[in-house]
Design a protein around this motif. Structure first.
Motif, PDB file in Angstrom:
ATOM      1  N   LYS A   1       0.825  -1.212   0.000  1.00 36.17           N
ATOM      2  CA  LYS A   1       0.000   0.000   0.000  1.00 36.17           C
ATOM      3  C   LYS A   1       0.860   1.263   0.000  1.00 36.17           C
ATOM      4  O   LYS A   1       0.446   2.293  -0.543  1.00 36.17           O
ATOM      5  CB  LYS A   1      -0.931  -0.002   1.210  1.00 36.17           C
ATOM      6  N   THR A   2       2.042   1.187   0.617  1.00 36.51           N
ATOM      7  CA  THR A   2       2.908   2.361   0.687  1.00 36.51           C
ATOM      8  C   THR A   2       3.288   2.851  -0.697  1.00 36.51           C
ATOM      9  O   THR A   2       3.319   4.065  -0.957  1.00 36.51           O
ATOM     10  CB  THR A   2       4.175   2.045   1.494  1.00 36.51           C
ATOM     11  N   MET A   3       3.579   1.913  -1.601  1.00 32.27           N
ATOM     12  CA  MET A   3       3.927   2.299  -2.963  1.00 32.27           C
ATOM     13  C   MET A   3       2.772   3.030  -3.637  1.00 32.27           C
ATOM     14  O   MET A   3       2.957   4.033  -4.321  1.00 32.27           O
ATOM     15  CB  MET A   3       4.299   1.058  -3.777  1.00 32.27           C
ATOM     16  N   LEU A   4       1.555   2.550  -3.415  1.00 28.02           N
ATOM     17  CA  LEU A   4       0.387   3.164  -4.044  1.00 28.02           C
ATOM     18  C   LEU A   4       0.100   4.549  -3.482  1.00 28.02           C
ATOM     19  O   LEU A   4      -0.336   5.449  -4.205  1.00 28.02           O
ATOM     20  CB  LEU A   4      -0.834   2.259  -3.867  1.00 28.02           C
ATOM     21  N   THR A   5       0.359   4.741  -2.192  1.00 23.03           N
ATOM     22  CA  THR A   5       0.070   6.042  -1.582  1.00 23.03           C
ATOM     23  C   THR A   5       1.054   7.118  -2.008  1.00 23.03           C
ATOM     24  O   THR A   5       0.880   8.290  -1.656  1.00 23.03           O
ATOM     25  CB  THR A   5       0.070   5.945  -0.044  1.00 23.03           C
ATOM     26  N   ARG A   6       2.074   6.754  -2.775  1.00 21.25           N
ATOM     27  CA  ARG A   6       2.974   7.776  -3.315  1.00 21.25           C
ATOM     28  C   ARG A   6       2.296   8.599  -4.402  1.00 21.25           C
ATOM     29  O   ARG A   6       2.769   9.678  -4.756  1.00 21.25           O
ATOM     30  CB  ARG A   6       4.251   7.132  -3.876  1.00 21.25           C
ATOM     31  N   ALA A   7       1.198   8.077  -4.931  1.00 21.26           N
ATOM     32  CA  ALA A   7       0.467   8.805  -5.973  1.00 21.26           C
ATOM     33  C   ALA A   7      -0.465   9.818  -5.334  1.00 21.26           C
ATOM     34  O   ALA A   7      -1.096   9.546  -4.303  1.00 21.26           O
ATOM     35  CB  ALA A   7      -0.340   7.821  -6.826  1.00 21.26           C
ATOM     36  N   GLY A   8      -0.562  10.991  -5.919  1.00 19.50           N
ATOM     37  CA  GLY A   8      -1.440  12.021  -5.411  1.00 19.50           C
ATOM     38  C   GLY A   8      -2.892  11.566  -5.410  1.00 19.50           C
ATOM     39  O   GLY A   8      -3.380  10.991  -6.379  1.00 19.50           O
ATOM     40  N   GLY A   9      -3.584  11.793  -4.307  1.00 21.83           N
ATOM     41  CA  GLY A   9      -4.988  11.425  -4.208  1.00 21.83           C
ATOM     42  C   GLY A   9      -5.238  10.023  -3.705  1.00 21.83           C
ATOM     43  O   GLY A   9      -6.393   9.605  -3.576  1.00 21.83           O
ATOM     44  N   VAL A  10      -4.172   9.278  -3.398  1.00 25.08           N
ATOM     45  CA  VAL A  10      -4.322   7.908  -2.911  1.00 25.08           C
ATOM     46  C   VAL A  10      -3.911   7.843  -1.446  1.00 25.08           C
ATOM     47  O   VAL A  10      -2.728   7.968  -1.115  1.00 25.08           O
ATOM     48  CB  VAL A  10      -3.479   6.901  -3.731  1.00 25.08           C
ATOM     49  N   GLY A  11      -4.892   7.662  -0.569  1.00 26.38           N
ATOM     50  CA  GLY A  11      -4.622   7.482   0.843  1.00 26.38           C
ATOM     51  C   GLY A  11      -4.546   6.007   1.185  1.00 26.38           C
ATOM     52  O   GLY A  11      -4.714   5.142   0.317  1.00 26.38           O
ATOM     53  N   ALA A  12      -4.314   5.701   2.452  1.00 24.63           N
ATOM     54  CA  ALA A  12      -4.147   4.314   2.879  1.00 24.63           C
ATOM     55  C   ALA A  12      -5.402   3.486   2.614  1.00 24.63           C
ATOM     56  O   ALA A  12      -5.326   2.340   2.180  1.00 24.63           O
ATOM     57  CB  ALA A  12      -3.786   4.272   4.364  1.00 24.63           C
ATOM     58  N   ARG A  13      -6.579   4.084   2.848  1.00 24.53           N
ATOM     59  CA  ARG A  13      -7.827   3.335   2.657  1.00 24.53           C
ATOM     60  C   ARG A  13      -8.061   3.002   1.195  1.00 24.53           C
ATOM     61  O   ARG A  13      -8.438   1.871   0.847  1.00 24.53           O
ATOM     62  CB  ARG A  13      -8.988   4.145   3.206  1.00 24.53           C
ATOM     63  N   LEU A  14      -7.811   3.982   0.304  1.00 23.15           N
ATOM     64  CA  LEU A  14      -7.996   3.726  -1.127  1.00 23.15           C
ATOM     65  C   LEU A  14      -6.953   2.741  -1.632  1.00 23.15           C
ATOM     66  O   LEU A  14      -7.248   1.875  -2.466  1.00 23.15           O
ATOM     67  CB  LEU A  14      -7.917   5.035  -1.914  1.00 23.15           C
ATOM     68  N   ALA A  15      -5.733   2.849  -1.134  1.00 19.91           N
ATOM     69  CA  ALA A  15      -4.681   1.909  -1.535  1.00 19.91           C
ATOM     70  C   ALA A  15      -5.070   0.484  -1.166  1.00 19.91           C
ATOM     71  O   ALA A  15      -4.862  -0.453  -1.947  1.00 19.91           O
ATOM     72  CB  ALA A  15      -3.358   2.285  -0.870  1.00 19.91           C
ATOM     73  N   GLN A  16      -5.636   0.308   0.022  1.00 16.50           N
ATOM     74  CA  GLN A  16      -6.087  -1.022   0.440  1.00 16.50           C
ATOM     75  C   GLN A  16      -7.195  -1.533  -0.467  1.00 16.50           C
ATOM     76  O   GLN A  16      -7.231  -2.714  -0.833  1.00 16.50           O
ATOM     77  CB  GLN A  16      -6.587  -0.966   1.889  1.00 16.50           C
ATOM     78  N   ARG A  17      -8.104  -0.649  -0.866  1.00 17.69           N
ATOM     79  CA  ARG A  17      -9.193  -1.056  -1.753  1.00 17.69           C
ATOM     80  C   ARG A  17      -8.652  -1.487  -3.114  1.00 17.69           C
ATOM     81  O   ARG A  17      -9.111  -2.473  -3.701  1.00 17.69           O
ATOM     82  CB  ARG A  17     -10.187   0.088  -1.919  1.00 17.69           C
ATOM     83  N   ILE A  18      -7.658  -0.744  -3.609  1.00 14.82           N
ATOM     84  CA  ILE A  18      -7.056  -1.101  -4.903  1.00 14.82           C
ATOM     85  C   ILE A  18      -6.428  -2.479  -4.827  1.00 14.82           C
ATOM     86  O   ILE A  18      -6.609  -3.326  -5.710  1.00 14.82           O
ATOM     87  CB  ILE A  18      -6.009  -0.044  -5.314  1.00 14.82           C
ATOM     88  N   VAL A  19      -5.663  -2.725  -3.772  1.00 18.25           N
ATOM     89  CA  VAL A  19      -5.011  -4.026  -3.608  1.00 18.25           C
ATOM     90  C   VAL A  19      -6.045  -5.139  -3.503  1.00 18.25           C
ATOM     91  O   VAL A  19      -5.936  -6.186  -4.158  1.00 18.25           O
ATOM     92  CB  VAL A  19      -4.103  -4.015  -2.354  1.00 18.25           C
ATOM     93  N   THR A  20      -7.068  -4.919  -2.683  1.00 13.38           N
ATOM     94  CA  THR A  20      -8.084  -5.948  -2.459  1.00 13.38           C
ATOM     95  C   THR A  20      -8.854  -6.275  -3.725  1.00 13.38           C
ATOM     96  O   THR A  20      -9.083  -7.455  -4.043  1.00 13.38           O
ATOM     97  CB  THR A  20      -9.065  -5.488  -1.363  1.00 13.38           C
ATOM     98  N   GLU A  21      -9.263  -5.245  -4.470  1.00 10.40           N
ATOM     99  CA  GLU A  21     -10.108  -5.464  -5.638  1.00 10.40           C
ATOM    100  C   GLU A  21      -9.343  -5.928  -6.876  1.00 10.40           C
ATOM    101  O   GLU A  21      -9.917  -6.614  -7.734  1.00 10.40           O
ATOM    102  CB  GLU A  21     -10.888  -4.191  -5.961  1.00 10.40           C
ATOM    103  N   LEU A  22      -8.072  -5.578  -6.970  1.00  8.16           N
ATOM    104  CA  LEU A  22      -7.338  -5.869  -8.207  1.00  8.16           C
ATOM    105  C   LEU A  22      -6.357  -7.028  -8.104  1.00  8.16           C
ATOM    106  O   LEU A  22      -5.845  -7.487  -9.121  1.00  8.16           O
ATOM    107  CB  LEU A  22      -6.591  -4.618  -8.686  1.00  8.16           C
ATOM    108  N   ARG A  23      -6.097  -7.490  -6.894  1.00  6.43           N
ATOM    109  CA  ARG A  23      -5.089  -8.549  -6.735  1.00  6.43           C
ATOM    110  C   ARG A  23      -5.420  -9.770  -7.589  1.00  6.43           C
ATOM    111  O   ARG A  23      -4.526 -10.387  -8.185  1.00  6.43           O
ATOM    112  CB  ARG A  23      -4.971  -8.937  -5.265  1.00  6.43           C
ATOM    113  N   ASP A  24      -6.695 -10.132  -7.662  1.00  7.07           N
ATOM    114  CA  ASP A  24      -7.083 -11.323  -8.425  1.00  7.07           C
ATOM    115  C   ASP A  24      -7.367 -11.021  -9.893  1.00  7.07           C
ATOM    116  O   ASP A  24      -7.728 -11.919 -10.654  1.00  7.07           O
ATOM    117  CB  ASP A  24      -8.335 -11.960  -7.799  1.00  7.07           C
ATOM    118  N   LYS A  25      -7.212  -9.746 -10.280  1.00 12.49           N
ATOM    119  CA  LYS A  25      -7.484  -9.366 -11.663  1.00 12.49           C
ATOM    120  C   LYS A  25      -6.205  -9.059 -12.447  1.00 12.49           C
ATOM    121  O   LYS A  25      -6.280  -8.678 -13.622  1.00 12.49           O
ATOM    122  CB  LYS A  25      -8.407  -8.143 -11.698  1.00 12.49           C
TER     123      LYS A  25
END
Length: 206
Positions: free
Chosen positions: A107-131
């Motif tokens: 999640k830390t890598m994802l939060t380096r992008a502007g507009g991505v907080g810890a909660r959104l980063a977790q959602r991205i990981v959860t929803e896209l890991r299997d895709k």
């Protein structure tokens, strides 16, 4: 729907460019990596395009590579990830690193992008890991991407990327380099490429 544009690169800004196709200027929003890959205006440029039609506008998003466009489409399927946030993620993480970060649950890598907080980063990981299986990375055939390929960008690599992006916007490397280093010096551990480019542009425009 517009899928590709080829024409004269008329203008490049921090997060968009204008491509003149037979006298018609198309405003195309893009990641900093795609903008840095474009030639100098007014040379011929070609970008892949994702067209988004809204009630009040038709928006064009440009990509230097098909893999980046595919990841843009996938990222925007996540609730809370609009086009702007997707481009911010792709500005910080090219497809191979993005795939690896999601696979590793980083999640830390994802939060380096502007507009991505810890909660959104977790959602991205959860929803896209299997895709992620079968998603393009832009790497040569046979080169696998794994969690081990994730590398935290160093200030030096971010500086190089920022200078490259600013050079693509028409600034001389000799004038961009010291400004980029000065901007990075204001931050400590968490430095974002988009922020560096934005702040450097402000200084260079003075």
């Amino acid at each position: 729907m517009i899928a590709q544009l080829r024409g004269l690169l008329a203008q490049v800004e921090a997060d968009r460019c204008v491509i003149d196709v037979n006298g018609v200027g198309y405003l195309v929003q893009a990641s900093s990596r795609t903008l840095a890959a474009l030639p100098q205006p007014p040379e011929l440029a070609c970008v892949l395009v994702e067209t988004v039609v809204r009630e009040d506008a038709i928006l064009l998003y440009g990509f230097a590579e098909a893999s980046e466009r595919s990841w843009f489409r996938l990222l925007t399927t996540v609730q809370g990830v609009g086009a702007k946030v997707a481009l911010a993620i792709l500005s910080v993480l090219p497809p191979p690193d993005l795939m690896a970060a999601i696979a590793a649950g980083d999640k830390t890598m994802l939060t380096r992008a502007g507009g991505v907080g810890a909660r959104l980063a977790q959602r991205i990981v959860t929803e896209l890991r299997d895709k992620c299986d079968g998603m393009p990375t832009g790497l040569p055939a046979g080169v696998a991407v794994s969690a081990a390929t994730v590398a935290v960008p160093t200030p030096r690599s971010i500086a190089a990327d920022a200078v490259l992006a600013l050079s693509g916007l028409g600034f001389r490397r000799a004038e961009a380099q010291p400004v980029v280093e000065r901007v990075i010096g204001r931050f400590e551990d968490n430095v974002d490429l988009d922020v560096v480019i934005r702040d450097a542009l402000k200084e260079l425009a003075r």
